[in-house]
Design a protein around this motif. Structure first.
Motif, PDB file in Angstrom:
ATOM      1  N   ALA A  19      97.470  23.533  14.619  1.00 33.08           N
ATOM      2  CA  ALA A  19      97.833  22.811  13.408  1.00 33.08           C
ATOM      3  C   ALA A  19      99.019  23.516  12.769  1.00 33.08           C
ATOM      4  CB  ALA A  19      96.662  22.756  12.430  1.00 33.08           C
ATOM      5  N   ALA A  20     100.173  22.886  12.820  1.00 33.39           N
ATOM      6  CA  ALA A  20     101.375  23.424  12.183  1.00 33.39           C
ATOM      7  C   ALA A  20     101.511  22.741  10.833  1.00 33.39           C
ATOM      8  CB  ALA A  20     102.600  23.165  13.060  1.00 33.39           C
ATOM      9  N   GLU A  21     101.281  23.480   9.773  1.00 36.38           N
ATOM     10  CA  GLU A  21     101.258  22.907   8.427  1.00 36.38           C
ATOM     11  C   GLU A  21     102.291  23.577   7.537  1.00 36.38           C
ATOM     12  OE1 GLU A  21      99.492  20.340   8.043  1.00 36.38           O
ATOM     13  OE2 GLU A  21      98.007  20.476   9.650  1.00 36.38           O
TER      14      GLU A  21
ATOM     15  N   TYR B   2      93.604  21.487   5.996  1.00 30.44           N
ATOM     16  CA  TYR B   2      93.986  20.567   7.071  1.00 30.44           C
ATOM     17  C   TYR B   2      93.453  21.023   8.431  1.00 30.44           C
ATOM     18  CZ  TYR B   2      97.089  18.142   3.823  1.00 30.44           C
ATOM     19  OH  TYR B   2      97.586  17.424   2.772  1.00 30.44           O
ATOM     20  N   ALA B   3      93.395  22.335   8.637  1.00 30.67           N
ATOM     21  CA  ALA B   3      92.885  22.847   9.917  1.00 30.67           C
ATOM     22  C   ALA B   3      91.401  22.520  10.084  1.00 30.67           C
ATOM     23  CB  ALA B   3      93.114  24.348   9.999  1.00 30.67           C
ATOM     24  N   LYS B   4      90.617  22.733   9.040  1.00 31.82           N
ATOM     25  CA  LYS B   4      89.181  22.447   9.110  1.00 31.82           C
ATOM     26  C   LYS B   4      88.930  20.948   9.285  1.00 31.82           C
ATOM     27  CE  LYS B   4      87.899  26.457   6.296  1.00 31.82           C
ATOM     28  NZ  LYS B   4      87.394  26.921   4.980  1.00 31.82           N
ATOM     29  N   ASP B   5      89.730  20.140   8.618  1.00 34.71           N
ATOM     30  CA  ASP B   5      89.600  18.690   8.772  1.00 34.71           C
ATOM     31  C   ASP B   5      89.926  18.277  10.211  1.00 34.71           C
ATOM     32  OD1 ASP B   5      89.554  15.823   7.709  1.00 34.71           O
ATOM     33  OD2 ASP B   5      91.604  15.974   8.482  1.00 34.71           O
ATOM     34  N   LYS B   6      90.974  18.851  10.770  1.00 32.41           N
ATOM     35  CA  LYS B   6      91.373  18.535  12.143  1.00 32.41           C
ATOM     36  C   LYS B   6      90.309  18.973  13.140  1.00 32.41           C
ATOM     37  CE  LYS B   6      95.636  18.757  14.897  1.00 32.41           C
ATOM     38  NZ  LYS B   6      97.015  19.305  14.921  1.00 32.41           N
ATOM     39  N   LEU B   7      89.710  20.132  12.902  1.00 32.44           N
ATOM     40  CA  LEU B   7      88.661  20.651  13.776  1.00 32.44           C
ATOM     41  C   LEU B   7      87.514  19.658  13.900  1.00 32.44           C
ATOM     42  CD1 LEU B   7      87.598  23.299  15.275  1.00 32.44           C
ATOM     43  CD2 LEU B   7      86.453  23.816  13.115  1.00 32.44           C
ATOM     44  N   GLU B   8      87.091  19.125  12.780  1.00 34.64           N
ATOM     45  CA  GLU B   8      85.939  18.201  12.776  1.00 34.64           C
ATOM     46  C   GLU B   8      86.341  16.805  13.244  1.00 34.64           C
ATOM     47  OE1 GLU B   8      82.610  16.413   9.653  1.00 34.64           O
ATOM     48  OE2 GLU B   8      83.932  18.052   9.043  1.00 34.64           O
ATOM     49  N   ARG B   9      87.441  16.308  12.722  1.00 30.14           N
ATOM     50  CA  ARG B   9      87.847  14.923  12.994  1.00 30.14           C
ATOM     51  C   ARG B   9      88.198  14.703  14.457  1.00 30.14           C
ATOM     52  NH1 ARG B   9      92.903  13.201  12.152  1.00 30.14           N
ATOM     53  NH2 ARG B   9      93.319  15.051  10.880  1.00 30.14           N
TER      54      ARG B   9
ATOM     55  N   ASN C  61      87.058  16.647  17.019  1.00 21.96           N
ATOM     56  CA  ASN C  61      86.016  17.183  17.900  1.00 21.96           C
ATOM     57  C   ASN C  61      86.541  18.328  18.758  1.00 21.96           C
ATOM     58  OD1 ASN C  61      83.371  17.319  18.904  1.00 21.96           O
ATOM     59  ND2 ASN C  61      83.836  15.979  20.627  1.00 21.96           N
ATOM     60  N   ALA C  62      87.365  19.177  18.159  1.00 15.83           N
ATOM     61  CA  ALA C  62      87.873  20.358  18.856  1.00 15.83           C
ATOM     62  C   ALA C  62      86.887  21.510  18.682  1.00 15.83           C
ATOM     63  CB  ALA C  62      89.239  20.751  18.313  1.00 15.83           C
ATOM     64  N   ASP C  63      86.979  22.495  19.552  1.00 17.13           N
ATOM     65  CA  ASP C  63      86.143  23.688  19.420  1.00 17.13           C
ATOM     66  C   ASP C  63      86.814  24.745  18.552  1.00 17.13           C
ATOM     67  OD1 ASP C  63      83.879  23.046  21.318  1.00 17.13           O
ATOM     68  OD2 ASP C  63      85.592  22.784  22.661  1.00 17.13           O
ATOM     69  N   TYR C  64      88.154  24.794  18.628  1.00 17.82           N
ATOM     70  CA  TYR C  64      88.918  25.731  17.807  1.00 17.82           C
ATOM     71  C   TYR C  64      90.230  25.081  17.387  1.00 17.82           C
ATOM     72  CZ  TYR C  64      85.775  29.370  19.572  1.00 17.82           C
ATOM     73  OH  TYR C  64      84.665  30.111  19.886  1.00 17.82           O
ATOM     74  N   ILE C  65      90.696  25.458  16.205  1.00 12.39           N
ATOM     75  CA  ILE C  65      92.023  25.092  15.744  1.00 12.39           C
ATOM     76  C   ILE C  65      92.748  26.375  15.349  1.00 12.39           C
ATOM     77  CG2 ILE C  65      93.363  23.972  13.917  1.00 12.39           C
ATOM     78  CD1 ILE C  65      92.311  21.963  15.883  1.00 12.39           C
ATOM     79  N   ILE C  66      93.964  26.532  15.866  1.00 13.44           N
ATOM     80  CA  ILE C  66      94.813  27.667  15.519  1.00 13.44           C
ATOM     81  C   ILE C  66      95.873  27.129  14.566  1.00 13.44           C
ATOM     82  CG2 ILE C  66      96.433  29.394  16.396  1.00 13.44           C
ATOM     83  CD1 ILE C  66      94.904  29.071  19.143  1.00 13.44           C
ATOM     84  N   ALA C  67      95.853  27.616  13.324  1.00 11.56           N
ATOM     85  CA  ALA C  67      96.698  27.037  12.288  1.00 11.56           C
ATOM     86  C   ALA C  67      97.688  28.055  11.742  1.00 11.56           C
ATOM     87  CB  ALA C  67      95.834  26.497  11.147  1.00 11.56           C
TER      88      ALA C  67
ATOM     89  N   THR D 274     107.920  35.524  16.533  1.00 10.03           N
ATOM     90  CA  THR D 274     106.674  36.049  15.963  1.00 10.03           C
ATOM     91  C   THR D 274     105.899  34.917  15.298  1.00 10.03           C
ATOM     92  OG1 THR D 274     107.836  36.604  13.902  1.00 10.03           O
ATOM     93  CG2 THR D 274     107.642  38.347  15.570  1.00 10.03           C
ATOM     94  N   ASN D 275     104.648  35.197  14.969  1.00  7.11           N
ATOM     95  CA  ASN D 275     103.827  34.180  14.330  1.00  7.11           C
ATOM     96  C   ASN D 275     102.680  34.855  13.585  1.00  7.11           C
ATOM     97  OD1 ASN D 275     103.084  31.624  13.578  1.00  7.11           O
ATOM     98  ND2 ASN D 275     102.699  30.866  15.650  1.00  7.11           N
ATOM     99  N   ARG D 276     102.179  34.164  12.584  1.00  7.82           N
ATOM    100  CA  ARG D 276     100.986  34.581  11.855  1.00  7.82           C
ATOM    101  C   ARG D 276     100.061  33.378  11.802  1.00  7.82           C
ATOM    102  NH1 ARG D 276     100.869  38.168   7.520  1.00  7.82           N
ATOM    103  NH2 ARG D 276     103.078  37.751   7.065  1.00  7.82           N
ATOM    104  N   VAL D 277      98.832  33.492  12.271  1.00  7.47           N
ATOM    105  CA  VAL D 277      97.946  32.340  12.363  1.00  7.47           C
ATOM    106  C   VAL D 277      96.538  32.690  11.883  1.00  7.47           C
ATOM    107  CG1 VAL D 277      99.215  31.476  14.385  1.00  7.47           C
ATOM    108  CG2 VAL D 277      97.104  32.783  14.707  1.00  7.47           C
ATOM    109  N   THR D 278      95.756  31.638  11.683  1.00  9.02           N
ATOM    110  CA  THR D 278      94.316  31.787  11.438  1.00  9.02           C
ATOM    111  C   THR D 278      93.584  30.920  12.443  1.00  9.02           C
ATOM    112  OG1 THR D 278      94.681  32.170   9.075  1.00  9.02           O
ATOM    113  CG2 THR D 278      92.451  31.564   9.759  1.00  9.02           C
ATOM    114  N   LEU D 279      92.567  31.486  13.052  1.00  8.06           N
ATOM    115  CA  LEU D 279      91.745  30.785  14.038  1.00  8.06           C
ATOM    116  C   LEU D 279      90.500  30.237  13.352  1.00  8.06           C
ATOM    117  CD1 LEU D 279      91.035  30.112  17.032  1.00  8.06           C
ATOM    118  CD2 LEU D 279      89.996  32.397  17.151  1.00  8.06           C
ATOM    119  N   PHE D 280      90.278  28.923  13.456  1.00 10.64           N
ATOM    120  CA  PHE D 280      89.115  28.267  12.876  1.00 10.64           C
ATOM    121  C   PHE D 280      88.215  27.760  13.991  1.00 10.64           C
ATOM    122  CE2 PHE D 280      92.488  27.954   9.756  1.00 10.64           C
ATOM    123  CZ  PHE D 280      91.852  28.250   8.557  1.00 10.64           C
ATOM    124  N   GLY D 281      86.907  27.904  13.824  1.00 14.15           N
ATOM    125  CA  GLY D 281      85.946  27.424  14.803  1.00 14.15           C
ATOM    126  C   GLY D 281      84.739  26.803  14.141  1.00 14.15           C
TER     127      GLY D 281
END
Length: 401
Positions: A323-325, A332-339, A341-347, A361-368
């Motif tokens: 999820a590039a936001e 938005y990442a949590k919404d995408k994860l559920e909507r 049906n993904a196992d993980y979203i890297i935002a 370089t990059n800075r991200v948060t992993l949601f599951g």
């Protein structure tokens, strides 16, 4: 950490050869078995005896000096190595390798090698910046050879700038990290999508986005290094294909969808890092559109949502999306994860400096699932990719989700 790992060090001529002696010492102390090949120029700076003492192995420099008559030396050395390091790598040896020239013991061995090759350049700052050297380095990148970037500082020629051979301690740490990576994806099939898509307006124009593909290519490289059979489905980018990765080139969102679906049934892990166009022109003109007075209107239609389609058809696959936001990243990442049906979203927040499109370089948060959330600080994309996959696979093995 490097017990019984077989490392072949190819040494070319330059004042930094003295660092190569220290590198052999560091690698040997870490448990590696090191063998050394020297060019004629390298022997002008350091005698072979120095490398022999540090490695406790014969040193090679003459293609026709067969120390063991039962084998052909340069072929035997190429087959023997688990990893080959060229350090220091002069502009000359880089140029020869890039153009397939084998005119001494070092270059003929490199041409016969099947093991990974790492190149550590060392030269004058202006030589390193020369267009011909840049072309040769780019060619080697495309051939799957990894570079250990030179550091900046005071050079032997008196200049200050980029061109110093990386320190032996740092190279040893990179080698140790390489051999200590867990094979968390051994026996798995991983499909990665990367880069932008192009949606044609007419034969010379298209809709696209700023994605460089760097994060997706880093994910593919990390998956291959962790033992996976890795399929990289890539939009149009100018990046070298990582070693051990099969690339399938596509252009449009529809082409990417069909390519992913063709690989999906027997995939174990799917990583959707491509920036796929959300819309495409309803009609793509067959002739170039001519300029007219006034404005122009292009009617757009939605493309198929690939991640949502895969989530709907998911069976045994582990599905990872990106999820590039630019705002409200977590929401938005949590919404995408559920909507979807993904196992993980890297935002990530692509508006942040050094963390958006085309950055290294990059800075991200992993949601599951289950409220899982793990932040990763700013770091190079190749390192981030390894850490992300390690975190995901270790969590999967613990059955935490």
């Amino acid at each position: 950490m490097l017990a019984n790992r077989k490392i072949l060090l190819c040494v070319s001529g330059g004042i930094a050869v003295y660092k190569a002696v220290a590198l052999v010492s560091k690698l040997s102390q870490a448990g590696a078995v090191v063998k050394v090949i020297m060019t004629e120029s390298a022997r002008q700076f350091v005698q072979p005896l120095s490398f022999q003492v540090m490695s406790r192995n014969d040193v090679y420099f003459d293609t026709f000096d067969e120390k063991d008559s039962s084998v052909i030396a340069h072929i035997d050395l190429a087959d023997w190595a688990d990893l080959i390091i060229v350090a220091p790598a002069t502009a000359n040896v880089i140029g020869k390798l890039a153009n397939g020239i084998g005119d001494d013991m070092v270059t003929t061995t490199l041409l016969a090698a099947t093991a990974p090759i790492w190149v550590a350049p060392a030269m004058n700052v202006h030589m390193y910046d020369h267009p011909a050297v840049k072309r040769n380095i780019q060619q080697l990148h495309e051939d799957g050879i990894q570079f250990i970037e030179p550091s900046e500082g005071f050079l032997a020629c008196g200049y200050v700038g980029k061109g110093r051979l990386e320190e032996p301690e740092k190279i040893t740490a990179l080698v140790t990290d390489y051999f200590s990576r867990p094979q968390l994806l051994a026996g798995k099939k991983v499909v990665v999508t990367a880069g932008p898509t192009r949606e044609r307006i007419d034969p010379v124009r298209f809709l696209t986005n700023f994605s460089s593909g760097k994060m997706g290519y880093a994910m593919a490289q990390a998956a291959a290094q962790m033992g996976a059979e890795t399929i990289l489905i890539s939009g149009p980018v100018s990046l070298p294909v990582p070693r051990g990765v099969k690339r399938i080139g596509v252009e449009s969102a529809e082409e990417m969808l069909q390519a992913v679906k063709a690989e999906y049934a027997d995939a174990d892990v799917v990583i959707k890092s491509a920036a796929v166009a959300d819309y495409r022109p309803v009609h793509a003109e067959t002739q170039k559109m001519k300029k007219k007075e006034g404005g122009a209107v292009i009617e757009l239609e939605r493309t198929v949502d690939i991640l949502q389609t895969l989530g709907r058809e998911k069976q045994q696959q582990l599905l990872i999306g990106f999820a590039a936001e630019t705002n409200d990243v977590a929401h938005y990442a949590k919404d995408k994860l559920e909507r979807k049906n993904a196992d993980y979203i890297i935002a990530n927040d692509v508006s942040e400096a050094q963390a958006g499109f085309d950055s290294d370089t990059n800075r991200v948060t992993l949601f599951g699932a289950g409220g899982f959330e793990q932040a990763f600080g700013m770091m190079p994309k190749d390192e981030l990719a390894r850490r992300l996959l390690a975190a995901i696979m270790e969590r999967e093995m613990r059955h935490d989700r």
